[in-house]
Design a protein around this motif. Structure first.
Motif, short mmCIF file in Angstrom:
data_model
loop_
_atom_site.label_atom_id
_atom_site.label_comp_id
_atom_site.label_asym_id
_atom_site.label_seq_id
_atom_site.Cartn_x
_atom_site.Cartn_y
_atom_site.Cartn_z
N VAL A 48 0.76 -1.18 0.03
CA VAL A 48 -0.06 -0.14 0.07
C VAL A 48 0.98 1.26 0.11
CG1 VAL A 48 -1.66 1.54 1.35
CG2 VAL A 48 -1.83 -1.26 1.11
N GLY A 49 0.55 2.42 -0.83
CA GLY A 49 1.46 3.33 -0.76
C GLY A 49 2.68 3.42 -1.15
N LEU A 50 2.80 2.52 -1.91
CA LEU A 50 4.47 2.42 -2.60
C LEU A 50 5.04 3.47 -3.34
CD1 LEU A 50 4.75 -1.62 -3.26
CD2 LEU A 50 5.12 -0.45 -1.07
N ALA A 51 6.11 3.81 -3.25
CA ALA A 51 6.98 4.91 -3.83
C ALA A 51 6.98 4.72 -5.51
CB ALA A 51 8.36 4.95 -3.61
N ALA A 52 6.38 6.00 -6.20
CA ALA A 52 6.37 5.89 -7.63
C ALA A 52 7.81 6.12 -8.31
CB ALA A 52 5.40 7.20 -8.17
N LEU A 58 3.94 5.64 -11.70
CA LEU A 58 3.69 4.19 -10.95
C LEU A 58 4.84 3.40 -10.82
CD1 LEU A 58 0.47 3.15 -13.28
CD2 LEU A 58 0.52 3.95 -10.86
N SER A 59 4.87 2.31 -10.40
CA SER A 59 5.94 1.24 -10.43
C SER A 59 5.46 -0.03 -10.77
CB SER A 59 6.57 1.38 -9.12
OG SER A 59 7.25 2.42 -8.54
N GLY A 68 18.60 -13.94 7.10
CA GLY A 68 20.01 -14.52 7.13
C GLY A 68 20.45 -14.45 5.70
N GLN A 69 21.03 -15.62 5.36
CA GLN A 69 21.65 -15.68 4.15
C GLN A 69 20.66 -16.20 2.81
OE1 GLN A 69 24.86 -14.66 3.46
NE2 GLN A 69 24.65 -13.94 5.60
N LEU A 70 19.45 -16.54 3.46
CA LEU A 70 18.34 -17.06 2.43
C LEU A 70 17.56 -15.73 1.93
CD1 LEU A 70 17.16 -19.85 4.79
CD2 LEU A 70 18.81 -20.12 2.88
N GLU A 71 17.36 -15.78 0.58
CA GLU A 71 16.59 -14.88 -0.05
C GLU A 71 15.49 -15.43 -0.92
OE1 GLU A 71 17.94 -11.79 -3.09
OE2 GLU A 71 18.26 -10.65 -1.14
N LYS A 72 14.39 -15.07 -1.02
CA LYS A 72 13.12 -15.46 -1.72
C LYS A 72 12.69 -14.11 -2.76
CE LYS A 72 13.33 -19.38 -0.02
NZ LYS A 72 13.38 -20.78 -0.36
N LYS A 73 12.34 -14.39 -3.75
CA LYS A 73 11.58 -13.23 -4.63
C LYS A 73 10.34 -13.28 -5.30
CE LYS A 73 12.73 -10.77 -8.95
NZ LYS A 73 13.63 -10.86 -10.44
N SER A 74 9.62 -12.25 -5.05
CA SER A 74 8.23 -12.63 -5.28
C SER A 74 8.06 -12.14 -6.86
CB SER A 74 7.31 -11.36 -4.83
OG SER A 74 7.57 -10.07 -5.19
N MET A 75 6.87 -12.00 -7.50
CA MET A 75 6.58 -11.83 -8.92
C MET A 75 6.61 -10.35 -8.98
SD MET A 75 2.83 -12.94 -9.45
CE MET A 75 1.46 -12.00 -8.55
N ILE A 76 6.76 -10.03 -10.27
CA ILE A 76 6.71 -8.42 -10.57
C ILE A 76 5.16 -8.20 -10.69
CG2 ILE A 76 7.25 -6.56 -12.00
CD1 ILE A 76 9.79 -8.36 -12.74
N VAL A 77 4.49 -7.25 -10.18
CA VAL A 77 3.24 -6.88 -10.50
C VAL A 77 3.43 -5.46 -11.18
CG1 VAL A 77 0.94 -6.04 -9.70
CG2 VAL A 77 2.42 -7.80 -8.42
N LYS A 78 2.97 -4.96 -12.43
CA LYS A 78 3.17 -4.08 -13.26
C LYS A 78 2.20 -2.92 -13.23
CE LYS A 78 6.09 -6.58 -16.55
NZ LYS A 78 6.39 -6.77 -17.93
N LYS A 79 2.88 -1.76 -13.31
CA LYS A 79 1.96 -0.59 -13.13
C LYS A 79 1.19 -0.34 -12.19
CE LYS A 79 2.25 -0.56 -18.28
NZ LYS A 79 1.83 -0.62 -19.59
N THR A 80 1.68 -0.22 -10.83
CA THR A 80 0.86 -0.03 -9.61
C THR A 80 1.74 0.56 -8.49
OG1 THR A 80 -0.76 -1.10 -8.12
CG2 THR A 80 0.83 -2.38 -8.85
#
Length: 186
Positions: A48-52, A58-59, A68-80
Motif C-alpha cells: 500500500v502506498g508504495l513509492a512511484a 507508477l512502479s 539471514g543468508q536465504l533470499e526469496k523473490k516475489s513476482m513483479i506486479v506491473k504499473k501499480t
C-alpha cells in the motif's frame, strides 16, 4: 480479499463470480523451541502506498525477502503502487537460527531497459510475525523517503518437522547416553 472469476461457455463469456477464501490456524499453538527443526511459511499479501519510480507515476514492484543468508523473490506486479502478490514462501531450518535475525523486506521497481530501482526496506522480527494471522496481517513500513511511507503486508506460521527434530536430538546424545537409551534392561 475478493477474486473475480470470469465464466465462459463454449468460448463465449457468460458472466462473473466473486470468490473469497482464507485459512485460519489454531491460535493456541505454543511458540516453537529454539532447537526445533521445521518450515517457516511466509505469506506475502500486498503493498500500500508504495513509492512511484517510473515516469508514469507508477512502479512495477516486486519484493525480495531475506532471512539471514536465504533470499526469496516475489513476482513483479506491473504499473501499480498497490500491488497484490498473494504469494507463499518457505524457509526450512532450525527455528532459533531462522528467528535470530529479522526478516528483511526489500521492495524494488522492475525496469526493462535500466537497473531496477530500490523502493524501500523494512524489517520485522520473525517471532512477532508468527503472531499474525491472515485476519491480522503484519504491516512492514518501508524506509522509502516518502512523507507517508509505503507498507508491505504479510503473515507467517511455523510448521514443525517432528521427525527431523527427533533425529537431531538423538544425534546430539553422547555415546554413553545413546548406549544407555538403546540398552535392554532384563
Amino acid at each position: 480479499e475478493l477474486c473475480t472469476v470470469t465464466l465462459f461457455d463454449r468460448g463465449k463469456k457468460t458472466g462473473k463470480v466473486l470468490l473469497s477464501a482464507h485459512w485460519k490456524r489454531d491460535e493456541q499453538q505454543p511458540p516453537p523451541d529454539a532447537g526445533q527443526v521445521g518450515t517457516l511459511h511466509i505469506d506475502l499479501s500486498h503493498g500500500v502506498g508504495l513509492a512511484a519510480r517510473d515516469p508514469t507515476g507508477l512502479s512495477d514492484p516486486y519484493v525480495k525477502l531475506r532471512l539471514g543468508q536465504l533470499e526469496k523473490k516475489s513476482m513483479i506486479v506491473k504499473k501499480t503502487l498497490e500491488p497484490r502478490w498473494h504469494e507463499h514462501f518457505v524457509f526450512y531450518g532450525v527455528y532459533g537460527e531462522l528467528a535470530r535475525d529479522p526478516l528483511v523486506v526489500n521492495c524494488w521497481d522492475w525496469d526493462f531497459m535500466t537497473d531496477d530501482e530500490h523502493m524501500g526496506t523494512g524489517r520485522v522480527d520473525v517471532r512477532r510475525l508468527l503472531q499474525a494471522t491472515p485476519d491480522s496481517l503484519r504491516a512492514v513500513t518501508l524506509s522509502d523517503g516518502q512523507a507517508k511511507p509505503g507498507k508491505v503486508f504479510l503473515c507467517g506460521h511455523w510448521e514443525p518437522d517432528y521427525d527431523a527434530t527427533k533425529r537431531k536430538s538423538m544425534a546430539e546424545l553422547s555415546v554413553a547416553e545413546h548406549k544407555a537409551a538403546h540398552t535392554k534392561i532384563e
